[in-house]
Design a protein around this motif. Structure first.
Motif, PDB file in Angstrom:
ATOM      1  N   LYS A 165       0.833  -1.204   0.000  1.00  0.00           N
ATOM      2  CA  LYS A 165       0.000   0.000   0.000  1.00  0.00           C
ATOM      3  C   LYS A 165       0.865   1.251   0.000  1.00  0.00           C
ATOM      4  N   GLU A 195       1.167  -8.744   2.363  1.00  0.00           N
ATOM      5  CA  GLU A 195       1.415  -7.789   1.291  1.00  0.00           C
ATOM      6  C   GLU A 195       1.652  -6.367   1.793  1.00  0.00           C
ATOM      7  N   SER A 196       1.435  -6.135   3.083  1.00  0.00           N
ATOM      8  CA  SER A 196       1.615  -4.792   3.644  1.00  0.00           C
ATOM      9  C   SER A 196       2.145  -4.936   5.064  1.00  0.00           C
ATOM     10  N   ASN A 251      -0.960  -2.085  -4.494  1.00  0.00           N
ATOM     11  CA  ASN A 251      -1.683  -3.362  -4.482  1.00  0.00           C
ATOM     12  C   ASN A 251      -1.538  -4.062  -5.830  1.00  0.00           C
ATOM     13  N   ASN A 263      -1.013  -9.299 -10.377  1.00  0.00           N
ATOM     14  CA  ASN A 263      -2.127  -9.835  -9.586  1.00  0.00           C
ATOM     15  C   ASN A 263      -2.797 -11.052 -10.221  1.00  0.00           C
TER      16      ASN A 263
END
Length: 519
Positions: A114, A135-136, A213, A232
């Motif tokens: 992010k 992911e963050s 993202n 993604n």
């Protein structure tokens, strides 16, 4: 051409500009009336003996000499320019994007995490709820691992590129100009988000793109050349120039490259613990009892020892700092350290790590690119299990560790998720624990009172650098087998901190620009 003069001063004299100028004049023998301008160019602390002094490099311009100002970042319009993909928005990726703009190329940045502000909510969850967002976290997101590990800007990599330019760009985007002067420049985690945001806004204003993202999930190779990337798991975009600046913790990238038969190799790295002392003790040790001097900053230290054929050394030392939880997966624990800009917390922490060559490991095979990564993962998981399978970490007082006792209690720690008393000798591999025990005793001989049972070891300190190398051609900076793919920064094995990663990002774009433009 300017004149450089070396002088010394007591800490309390550093704000007396008349005194400093007169000292420089006496040393240089330049007449005061001939001086057009002057400044402090470099500043370092000499604490080898009492009294503590400052070493200052004074730069003097005489009348008629041209004063060189800070070089500014040049904002170009690149909306319709040649596009290059940059995977990762850490220091390597951001500086690659900035350099692309300056060089007339259009950067398209893909960041799996992010934006820098939104990351804070996920960091709070790690600290308070012990929930890791893969992911963050402290490693993934805008600004990369460096944003929330306090912005130490010191590098020994002077030959890799233009260190001054990298520092000046930080100043352009809001950093204190003192980073151009201090021998060990530091920004502070509290100030970095604003600077990182300003960099991103400049990239977008120029016509570049920054996508959050947006995780790299596949690569398309045609005839040993990069052709497209998948984001993604669904969206394919065509690029023939891709900078891979994914950081030292993006393990999925290493597995992806291996799955696509793109060459990677095992690489030396280091692993150990993060030790925490009271900052007052480190000040007292380093400043020889002058620790109450208000003109002296919180003290740091640097330690190194050769133990049984391996180097043991301090890493990422954080005066007035905090130990942070830096796992990127729920079933592991990882520690790191950071400091605010004022370095005004009561704790001092540093990684104390053991250098590891791939061949040092018991399951070493020259054909296995993951031997160091597997070792790193095993230690992180073992520590997670030993501390109760949360984001608490296993801990032990220093003397208890050396003497083989489980600690009965602990002083207060800065590590917010909490610590659990274990015998680290039974959790850490013997090749690590044995050398740490010997090194701590020797460090106590180098720094009196450093070896104390009031110091607490937090395990593990394991993300010192990438355990995998993505090999590249030394001239073109492209992967040795794949044209158009540029392994970059710390994750690829070509940097060891914010500034060296930033420089590597610049260098990779310069290599691309030589193909397309006159820079």
């Amino acid at each position: 051409m300017s004149t450089l003069v070396q002088i010394t001063a007591l800490p309390q004299e550093q704000e007396d500009r008349d005194l400093l100028l007169n000292r420089a004049i006496q040393k240089s023998r330049i007449r005061k009336d001939d001086i057009q301008s002057w400044r402090i160019r470099k500043r370092s602390i000499d604490a080898r003996r009492k009294p503590v002094r400052l070493n200052l490099q004074v730069e003097i311009w005489k009348r008629g000499e041209q004063k060189i100002e800070i070089s500014s970042f040049v904002l170009s319009e690149v909306t319709g320019a040649k596009e290059i993909a940059i995977i990762g928005a850490g220091p390597a990726g951001l500086y690659a994007a900035l350099r692309a703009v300056e060089a007339g190329l259009k950067p398209i940045v893909f960041e799996r995490g992010k934006d820098v502000r939104s990351r804070r909510f996920d960091l709070a969850k790690i600290n308070k709820e012990q929930v890791v967002n893969p992911e963050s976290n402290y490693c993934f997101g805008e600004g990369g691992a460096g944003t929330y590990s306090d912005g130490k800007l010191y590098t020994r990599s002077k030959k890799r590129g233009n260190v001054l330019k990298a520092l000046e760009w930080f100043v352009n985007f809001g950093a204190d100009p003192d980073i151009l002067v201090d021998a060990h420049p530091h920004i502070g985690t509290n100030k970095l988000p604003k600077i990182i945001t300003a960099m991103r806004e400049a990239i977008i204003e120029a016509g570049g793109e920054v996508n959050f993202n947006s995780k790299l999930t596949d690569l398309k190779i045609e005839g040993n050349k990069i052709d497209a990337i998948q984001i993604n798991g669904e969206n394919w975009r065509s690029f023939n120039e891709v900078i891979l600046a994914t950081g030292h913790s993006a393990r999925d990238i290493f597995y992806l490259l291996d799955d696509r038969n793109i060459k990677i190799e095992a690489k030396p790295f280091a692993l150990g613990v993060r030790i925490e002392h009271q900052q007052k003790l480190i000040d007292h040790i380093q400043y020889h009892g002058e620790d109450e001097n208000p003109y002296l900053p919180p003290a740091s230290y640097s330690l190194v020892e050769q133990v049984d054929g391996m180097g043991v050394y301090s890493f990422c030392m954080c005066p007035g700092g905090i130990i942070a939880p830096c796992a990127t997966y729920q079933e592991e624990v990882v520690t790191n350290g950071w400091s605010p800009s004022k370095r005004n917390n009561p704790y001092s922490n540093s990684g104390i790590v053991v250098s590891i060559e791939p061949s040092d490991l018991p399951n070493y095979s020259p054909d296995d690119p993951f031997v160091c990564l597997d070792f790193q993962k095993l230690v992180e998981r073992n520590c997670w299990e030993a501390a109760g399978k949360t984001q608490q970490v296993p801990a032990q007082r220093m003397k208890d560790f050396v003497e083989g006792r489980v600690s009965k209690d602990f002083p207060k720690t800065s590590y917010q998720p909490g610590i659990v008393s274990v015998d680290l000798n039974k959790v850490l591999p013997d090749l690590i624990a044995r050398r740490l025990r010997k090194a701590f005793v020797q460090f106590g001989k180098k720094l009196k009172d450093y070896y104390t049972n009031d110091a607490v070891l937090h395990a593990p300190e394991s993300r010192t650098s990438s355990p995998v190398l993505i090999p590249r051609d030394p001239e073109s900076l492209e992967h040795v087998e794949i044209k158009g793919l540029y392994p970059c920064g710390e994750g690829a094995g070509y940097a060891g901190g914010i500034i060296s990663a930033a420089i590597d990002g610049i260098n990779c774009v310069d290599a691309i620009a030589r193909k397309y433009t006159e820079v």
